[in-house]
Design an enzyme around this catalytic site. Structure first.
Site, PDB file in Angstrom:
ATOM      1  N   ARG A  99       0.856  -1.188   0.000  1.00 41.12           N
ATOM      2  CA  ARG A  99       0.000   0.000   0.000  1.00 41.12           C
ATOM      3  C   ARG A  99       0.891   1.237   0.000  1.00 41.12           C
ATOM      4  NH1 ARG A  99      -2.879   3.148   4.555  1.00 41.12           N
ATOM      5  NH2 ARG A  99      -3.832   4.683   3.194  1.00 41.12           N
ATOM      6  N   HIS A 144      -2.822  11.113   0.323  1.00 41.26           N
ATOM      7  CA  HIS A 144      -2.379  10.851   1.707  1.00 41.26           C
ATOM      8  C   HIS A 144      -1.820  12.166   2.256  1.00 41.26           C
ATOM      9  CE1 HIS A 144      -1.155   7.397   4.534  1.00 41.26           C
ATOM     10  NE2 HIS A 144      -0.822   8.497   5.173  1.00 41.26           N
ATOM     11  N   GLU A 189      -7.398   8.484   5.746  1.00 43.83           N
ATOM     12  CA  GLU A 189      -7.742   9.132   7.015  1.00 43.83           C
ATOM     13  C   GLU A 189      -8.248  10.570   6.827  1.00 43.83           C
ATOM     14  OE1 GLU A 189      -4.902   8.678  10.128  1.00 43.83           O
ATOM     15  OE2 GLU A 189      -4.902   6.500   9.972  1.00 43.83           O
ATOM     16  N   ASN A 331      -8.022   1.906   9.063  1.00 41.24           N
ATOM     17  CA  ASN A 331      -6.777   2.075   9.825  1.00 41.24           C
ATOM     18  C   ASN A 331      -7.145   2.121  11.300  1.00 41.24           C
ATOM     19  OD1 ASN A 331      -5.513   2.455   7.373  1.00 41.24           O
ATOM     20  ND2 ASN A 331      -4.899   4.579   7.740  1.00 41.24           N
ATOM     21  N   TYR A 333      -5.328   1.707  15.466  1.00 39.85           N
ATOM     22  CA  TYR A 333      -4.114   1.496  16.258  1.00 39.85           C
ATOM     23  C   TYR A 333      -4.373   1.264  17.739  1.00 39.85           C
ATOM     24  CZ  TYR A 333      -1.212   3.111  12.328  1.00 39.85           C
ATOM     25  OH  TYR A 333      -0.583   3.231  11.112  1.00 39.85           O
ATOM     26  N   GLU A 399      -3.962  -0.218   7.768  1.00 40.96           N
ATOM     27  CA  GLU A 399      -2.874   0.219   8.653  1.00 40.96           C
ATOM     28  C   GLU A 399      -3.113  -0.262  10.061  1.00 40.96           C
ATOM     29  OE1 GLU A 399      -1.598   4.341   9.108  1.00 40.96           O
ATOM     30  OE2 GLU A 399      -1.985   4.665   6.978  1.00 40.96           O
TER      31      GLU A 399
END
Ligand code: NOJ
Length: 495
Positions: A99, A144, A189, A331, A333, A399
């Site tokens: 990616r 991005h 994002e 994504n 985390y 991600e």
């Protein structure tokens, strides 16, 4: 493999209760593993061969104090010149997909399609053909965070004109690269682009207009995504047969207690945070989440605005936008706790006041260098929440990763991947969530936005003091390589 897994067992033993043994289930045969990067974070070559200036070049050059150690992405990992080294690393890892993102201003120096930079096109063509030769599928993000500066000069994303300008850019890249690229993501994002870029001003272009600029930005960006999707659908899909999505990120928000108030607070927070972008596109009914529409309208009225600060989609726009995805890209985390609180007082408008939920981290969990707690079960919960909220979509995790100081023996990163991937397996096998792919952030240490080079997410270390930007393999890369080869997180998996 044996050595890594053995180290893993000792570490799990030492780290104790908060972690469990990694799963010994095998990933489904067609599960795809990858790694991710982004143009500004790795390419460098900021002014090479006709590339135009973007908002990150601009921020780093005009406000170096906003970035740790006055760093910039001028050289970064120098992938513009060293992409063949990246392809070697990808090949060594054995990833199924890579990616990456396109630098808009490398292809279109002014942002507009009247001027195409052939050298920029050539760079990506060479990269795609090297990936093809090595059997690696590109997953390509169009945007991005690196808006061409001339488009910021006309206001950036809050300017509705950008939806058409982005659509023109999308058409150009579909036509240039669509024979090689079959998986497209329009935006990465968007919440960071809008909330941080035009709301609180912590990321480029560093504009503070919370509760107004951020909502306008999102409104344009969601329309831009939908236009790009329809262009692909009508003009390119019949011959290119690819897929298009948008990467929306979220933290998992766990209610701080079992109380109904805290549960309501957690749900409201995830709707404002994730549903803001996900609902108009992924929800069968489309549009912004109702809780967002109602709360912003109510507060706007009390603040004396003639209409809601949250722009409205017309019925035709809702229909045009909903369903513009071929898979859902996520994504994620970390996890935070959400606690109910009284509504913030009416005063200066702000996104945070519109949400009025207090969130905080559970400090009993270990933290990473990014300041995010390692809470692996949050992965399983967020996957389940999405599965239920959006009607069981196909999900690709685009991600997930762990930040440290860049050491080569990076056991904590191995544990992070083993634990988060265990929760992905549980979501697939115990809960029936349709997760088909996973990308580790990141292939290598790189420019971590305003943290500069102080926070490292890489599977490979990069020596930023060396003009050759020497890449060195870390322990986590060896672990991940084995995971990919065996589709298994431990030494032997159940067949
Ligand atoms: C989010 C972003 O997409 C990426 O650019 C960033 O480096 C990582 N997550 C880590 O913060």
């Amino acid at each position: 493999m044996y050595v890594v897994v053995h180290i893993l067992s000792i570490l799990f033993y030492l780290l104790g209760e908060s972690l469990s043994e990694p799963s010994n289930k095998k990933f489904p045969e067609n599960f795809q593993f990858g790694v991710a990067t982004a143009a500004y974070q790795i390419e460098g070559g900021w002014a090479d061969d006709g590339k135009g200036v973007n908002i990150w070049d601009q921020l780093a050059h005009t406000h170096p104090e906003k970035i740790a150690n006055n760093a910039s992405g001028d050289v970064a990992c120098d992938s513009y010149h060293r992409y063949m080294e990246d392809v070697e690393m990808l090949t060594n890892l054995g990833v199924n997909f890579y990616r990456l993102s396109l630098s808009w201003s490398r292809i279109l120096p002014t942002g507009y399609t009247n001027q195409i930079n052939e050298a920029g096109v050539e760079y990506y063509k060479n990269l795609f053909s090297a990936l093809k030769e090595n059997g690696i599928e590109p997953f390509v993000t169009l945007y991005h965070w690196d808006l061409p500066e001339p488009l910021q000069e006309i206001g950036g994303w809050p300017n509705p004109l950008l939806a058409d300008i982005f659509a023109d850019y999308a058409r150009t890249v579909f036509s240039l690269f669509g024979d090689d690229v079959k998986n497209w993501m329009t935006f990465n994002e968007p919440k960071q682009t809008c909330l941080a870029g035009y709301g609180v001003g912590t990321l480029a272009p560093s504009i503070s207009s919370s509760g107004i600029g951020d909502y306008q930005c999102a409104h344009t960006l969601i329309k831009a995504h939908a236009k790009a999707y329809h262009i692909y659908d009508e003009e390119f899909r019949p011959t290119q047969n690819g897929r298009v999505s948008i990467v929306v990120d979220t933290t998992w928000y766990e209610p701080a207690s079992d109380s109904d108030e805290d549960k309501e607070a957690a749900e409201r927070k995830i709707q404002f945070n994730y549903g803001w972008y996900a609902n108009p596109i992924y929800h069968p009914d489309g549009n912004y989440p109702q809780v967002m529409i109602d709360r912003v309208a109510d507060r706007s009225q009390k603040e004396g605005f003639p209409k809601s600060r949250l722009p409205e989609f017309s019925a035709e726009e809702i229909d045009y936008i909903k369903g513009t995805f071929d898979f859902l890209a996520l994504n994620t985390y970390t996890t935070e706790l959400a606690k109910w609180t009284n509504d913030y007082e009416i005063g200066t408008p702000s996104y945070d006041a519109d949400v009025s939920v207090s969130t905080y981290q559970d400090t009993s969990y270990n933290s990473s260098a990014a300041g995010w707690r390692v809470i692996p079960w949050g992965m399983r919960r967020v996957l389940n929440w999405i599965d239920q909220a959006y009607d069981h979509p196909e999900i690709v995790i685009t991600e997930n990763g762990y930040a440290d100081d860049g050491r080569l023996t990076d056991e904590n990163r191995i544990i992070y991947y083993a634990e988060y991937l265990t929760n992905v397996l549980e979501a697939i096998f115990e809960d029936g969530v349709n997760v088909t792919g996973y990308a580790a952030w990141s292939l290598m240490d790189n420019f971590e936005w305003t943290s500069g080079y102080t926070v490292k997410f890489g599977l490979y270390q990069v020596d930023f003091d060396n003009p050759n930007r020497t890449r060195t393999i870390k322990s986590s890369a060896i672990y991940y390589k084995n995971v990919i080869a065996n589709k298994c997180l431990v030494n032997t998996c159940e067949e």
